[in-house]
Design a protein around this motif. Structure first.
Motif, PDB file in Angstrom:
ATOM      1  N   ASP A 472       0.814  -1.211   0.000  1.00 18.99           N
ATOM      2  CA  ASP A 472       0.000   0.000   0.000  1.00 18.99           C
ATOM      3  C   ASP A 472       0.856   1.273   0.000  1.00 18.99           C
ATOM      4  N   GLU A 473       2.136   1.122   0.269  1.00 22.82           N
ATOM      5  CA  GLU A 473       3.045   2.267   0.269  1.00 22.82           C
ATOM      6  C   GLU A 473       3.666   2.522  -1.106  1.00 22.82           C
ATOM      7  N   ALA A 474       3.202   1.824  -2.134  1.00 22.94           N
ATOM      8  CA  ALA A 474       3.759   1.974  -3.483  1.00 22.94           C
ATOM      9  C   ALA A 474       3.470   3.359  -4.044  1.00 22.94           C
ATOM     10  N   PHE A 475       4.437   3.906  -4.774  1.00 22.85           N
ATOM     11  CA  PHE A 475       4.259   5.168  -5.489  1.00 22.85           C
ATOM     12  C   PHE A 475       3.596   4.896  -6.832  1.00 22.85           C
ATOM     13  N   GLU A 476       2.883   5.883  -7.340  1.00 26.31           N
ATOM     14  CA  GLU A 476       2.524   5.882  -8.751  1.00 26.31           C
ATOM     15  C   GLU A 476       3.770   6.253  -9.541  1.00 26.31           C
ATOM     16  N   LEU A 477       3.788   5.917 -10.834  1.00 22.59           N
ATOM     17  CA  LEU A 477       4.980   6.192 -11.643  1.00 22.59           C
ATOM     18  C   LEU A 477       5.342   7.674 -11.600  1.00 22.59           C
ATOM     19  N   GLY A 478       4.363   8.551 -11.733  1.00 19.02           N
ATOM     20  CA  GLY A 478       4.645   9.984 -11.707  1.00 19.02           C
ATOM     21  C   GLY A 478       5.260  10.420 -10.397  1.00 19.02           C
ATOM     22  N   GLU A 479       4.791   9.873  -9.293  1.00 26.83           N
ATOM     23  CA  GLU A 479       5.356  10.211  -7.987  1.00 26.83           C
ATOM     24  C   GLU A 479       6.803   9.731  -7.892  1.00 26.83           C
ATOM     25  N   ALA A 480       7.053   8.538  -8.415  1.00 22.79           N
ATOM     26  CA  ALA A 480       8.417   8.009  -8.390  1.00 22.79           C
ATOM     27  C   ALA A 480       9.353   8.885  -9.219  1.00 22.79           C
ATOM     28  N   LEU A 481       8.902   9.298 -10.391  1.00 22.19           N
ATOM     29  CA  LEU A 481       9.730  10.154 -11.244  1.00 22.19           C
ATOM     30  C   LEU A 481       9.970  11.505 -10.576  1.00 22.19           C
ATOM     31  N   ARG A 482       8.938  12.073  -9.958  1.00 27.30           N
ATOM     32  CA  ARG A 482       9.119  13.371  -9.291  1.00 27.30           C
ATOM     33  C   ARG A 482      10.056  13.262  -8.099  1.00 27.30           C
ATOM     34  N   SER A 483      10.072  12.093  -7.438  1.00 29.59           N
ATOM     35  CA  SER A 483      10.976  11.931  -6.296  1.00 29.59           C
ATOM     36  C   SER A 483      12.433  11.986  -6.717  1.00 29.59           C
ATOM     37  N   TYR A 484      12.714  11.695  -7.978  1.00 30.21           N
ATOM     38  CA  TYR A 484      14.074  11.752  -8.515  1.00 30.21           C
ATOM     39  C   TYR A 484      14.337  13.022  -9.330  1.00 30.21           C
ATOM     40  N   THR A 485      13.340  13.922  -9.384  1.00 24.84           N
ATOM     41  CA  THR A 485      13.516  15.129 -10.205  1.00 24.84           C
ATOM     42  C   THR A 485      13.118  16.373  -9.412  1.00 24.84           C
ATOM     43  N   SER A 486      11.863  16.798  -9.513  1.00 25.86           N
ATOM     44  CA  SER A 486      11.449  18.061  -8.900  1.00 25.86           C
ATOM     45  C   SER A 486      11.565  18.042  -7.379  1.00 25.86           C
ATOM     46  N   MET A 487      11.247  16.906  -6.741  1.00 25.31           N
ATOM     47  CA  MET A 487      11.341  16.845  -5.286  1.00 25.31           C
ATOM     48  C   MET A 487      12.794  16.932  -4.820  1.00 25.31           C
ATOM     49  N   ALA A 488      13.687  16.318  -5.574  1.00 28.12           N
ATOM     50  CA  ALA A 488      15.109  16.374  -5.218  1.00 28.12           C
ATOM     51  C   ALA A 488      15.665  17.777  -5.445  1.00 28.12           C
ATOM     52  N   ALA A 489      15.195  18.455  -6.483  1.00 26.41           N
ATOM     53  CA  ALA A 489      15.621  19.843  -6.708  1.00 26.41           C
ATOM     54  C   ALA A 489      15.156  20.727  -5.559  1.00 26.41           C
ATOM     55  N   TRP A 490      13.913  20.507  -5.092  1.00 33.67           N
ATOM     56  CA  TRP A 490      13.392  21.279  -3.972  1.00 33.67           C
ATOM     57  C   TRP A 490      14.268  21.105  -2.737  1.00 33.67           C
ATOM     58  N   ALA A 491      14.741  19.901  -2.508  1.00 30.43           N
ATOM     59  CA  ALA A 491      15.561  19.620  -1.330  1.00 30.43           C
ATOM     60  C   ALA A 491      16.868  20.401  -1.334  1.00 30.43           C
TER      61      ALA A 491
END
Length: 547
Positions: A472-491
């Motif tokens: 149930d903790e699985a990401f959707e593909l878009g969430e996974a991609l954002r975790s390696y792109t826009s979310m990492a840039a935000w950090a």
């Protein structure tokens, strides 16, 4: 020259416009992103346009690994890799022996390697010790680090060169194992690892630069264009000034193909204060070499049972793990960094250590209110319901590594027990609570292959599909991609500079022949990057790697 990329499928990572089919790039920057027809792009006053037909290929922003060790990875590429040689202790030792013999390693020269994991051994899953390594060679000092980096083993010659014997005192924040007679067994945990590591001759500046080049070349083939890297203690003999010098010289020579946000780790507060006193503060530097957060290592790893838990290990009830820093030390370092404008990132895997970290953050926030510091916790694996709420209340960023599920899905329930495991690795829950999370590999702890990390994120399973953990903790593909792109840039406070395919952003992007939206989750790890671009310049092409 403007380059127009068209006829593609672009995942932009921009919540306003997540999909597009074309973009225009000039001087390393994205000018425009949109769809067909291209007439909507304002051509007036623009120069010559180069047309690039993407032929329906899939494009993402360049991937950002938000926690790894680039320098350590580069050095490892020239050492003996044990990742593929952990079927047994014998297999591991044979790999080292073969490395020595085939490499004609001179007598007296150090032999170093990394990647072994006793949990993968067939039969008895015991740590190797000095006697096992002595059988490989008694003419070479040998030092082999476990995959996690929190435990290592040395042979007798290595310990002799490091001055370690039965009268050697145990270090703070670590320990080395001894036998019944008090003789060292060659097994070193946490801070004790440095007792041997510091005896290894340091590389020259040119060698350091060669490690960086090798790492960048390897990372580019995975579509990685930026990293948040913890480098300063990877080569303790080199010193942070020379590490930064190596990066700067490569940047000036146009040889740096990865943008680096340095997670700045030091052994004590005094060293950190000296660092900041020289003007090295979060955000200082260039777009290619920038100072990031103060990095603090709080505890060890789950695999080595050195992560500090709030209760004893289920499979080793005589220990709760190991705190590398005390509450007092955490309070002091976090308060000082917070009050001096630094971002802070603390390695904490166990709930026992995360409780300490949360308390230290609370004290700092109360004593010195500050807007948007973007502090975080690296790994945040063995969480509890209370800790998840603290992430939300304090606005903490989670530096996660979904690739860890490939191995940890094998051990987490045995380490902490089935009931406690239900609140662990709750990365989707953090995201749904409104917390920010970014993905990474902790390379060379795990492979920096982003697509494998994305597969684990969307399947919550091991790469071979044999073990699934909290699906149930699985990401959707878009969430996974954002975790390696826009979310990492935000950090890295860079959400307006990169991490999205959007006008005004850096032209960092990766191109795939395969449409990722059409790939079953369990197959995503097999997808390869075709091309990688950094500031609009192609730095990797499959089948024809660029130097």
């Amino acid at each position: 020259m403007i380059t127009r990329y068209y006829n593609g499928k672009l995942f932009t990572s921009d919540p306003v416009r997540p999909w597009a089919s074309a973009m225009a790039v000039e001087d390393g920057q994205i000018l425009w992103v949109g769809g067909e027809p291209f007439e909507h792009f304002p051509l007036k006053g623009k120069g010559e346009i180069e047309q690039v037909d993407l032929r329906g290929r899939f494009v993402t922003p360049g991937f950002i690994d938000s926690h790894m060790h680039l320098l350590g990875y580069g050095r490892l590429l020239g050492e003996v890799s044990l990742t593929e040689h952990t079927d047994s202790l014998e297999d591991m030792c044979l790999a080292v022996k073969t490395f020595v013999e085939e490499g004609n390693i001179a007598e007296g020269a150090w032999v170093c390697g990394r990647g072994w994991n006793q949990d993968y051994f067939q039969g008895e899953k015991q740590y190797p010790n000095c006697h096992d390594l002595d059988a490989i060679s008694d003419k070479h000092p040998i030092f082999l680090t476990r995959a996690c980096g929190h435990l290592a083993v040395a042979n007798s010659m290595a310990m002799k060169l490091a001055g370690i014997g039965r009268d050697t005192k145990q270090p703070k924040g670590g320990r080395f194992w001894v036998d019944d007679q008090g003789e060292p067994l060659g097994i070193f945990e946490e801070n004790a690892i440095d007792m041997v590591k510091n005896a290894i001759p340091g590389p020259s500046l040119e060698e350091v630069k060669s490690y960086i080049r090798a790492a960048c070349k390897s990372l580019n083939r995975f579509g990685i264009t930026s990293v948040h890297s913890d480098d300063f203690l990877s080569l303790p003999q080199v010193g942070y000034e020379n590490v930064l010098r190596a990066y700067r010289e490569l940047e000036e020579a146009g040889e740096l193909t990865i943008k680096v946000y340095e997670q700045s780790q030091f052994e004590n507060l005094e060293q950190f204060q000296e660092f900041v006193g020289k003007g090295y503060v979060t955000g200082a530097g260039t777009e290619y070499v920038k100072i990031g957060p103060l990095k603090i290592v709080g505890d060890g790893s789950l695999g080595a049972r050195t992560a500090l838990l709030g209760a004893p290990y289920a499979d080793k009830p005589d220990t709760c793990g190991m705190g590398i820093v005390t509450q007092e030390q955490l309070d002091e370092m976090i308060f000082w960094g917070h009050s001096h404008g630094m971002q802070i990132a603390v390695h904490a895997i166990g709930d026992g250590m995360m409780e300490r970290v949360v308390l230290a953050y609370e004290k700092a926030f109360e004593a010195h209110p500050r807007k948007d510091p973007r502090h975080g916790i690296v790994h945040c694996q063995i969480t509890t319901g209370r800790l998840l709420q603290k992430f939300r209340q304090l606005g903490l960023h989670g530096y996660i590594q979904t690739i860890f599920l490939n191995y940890d899905s094998r051990i987490v329930e045995s380490r902490v027990g089935k009931e406690r495991a239900k609140d662990t690795y709750r990365f989707k829950t953090l995201m749904d609570m409104g917390c920010t999370v970014s993905n990474g590999s902790d390379c060379p702890v795990e492979t920096p292959d982003v697509m494998k990390g994305i597969q684990c994120a969307v399947t919550r399973a091991s790469l071979d599909g044999t073990r699934t953990f909290l699906p149930d903790e699985a990401f959707e593909l878009g969430e996974a991609l954002r975790s390696y792109t826009s979310m990492a840039a935000w950090a890295a406070f860079e959400e307006r500079k990169k991490g999205m395919l959007k006008a005004g952003m850096a032209a960092d992007f990766a191109v795939f022949s395969t449409d990722l939206t059409q790939v079953p989750g369990k197959e995503l790890g097999k997808v390869c990057v075709d091309e990688t671009f950094v500031d609009g310049v192609r730095v990797y092409k499959r089948g024809n790697r660029l130097s």
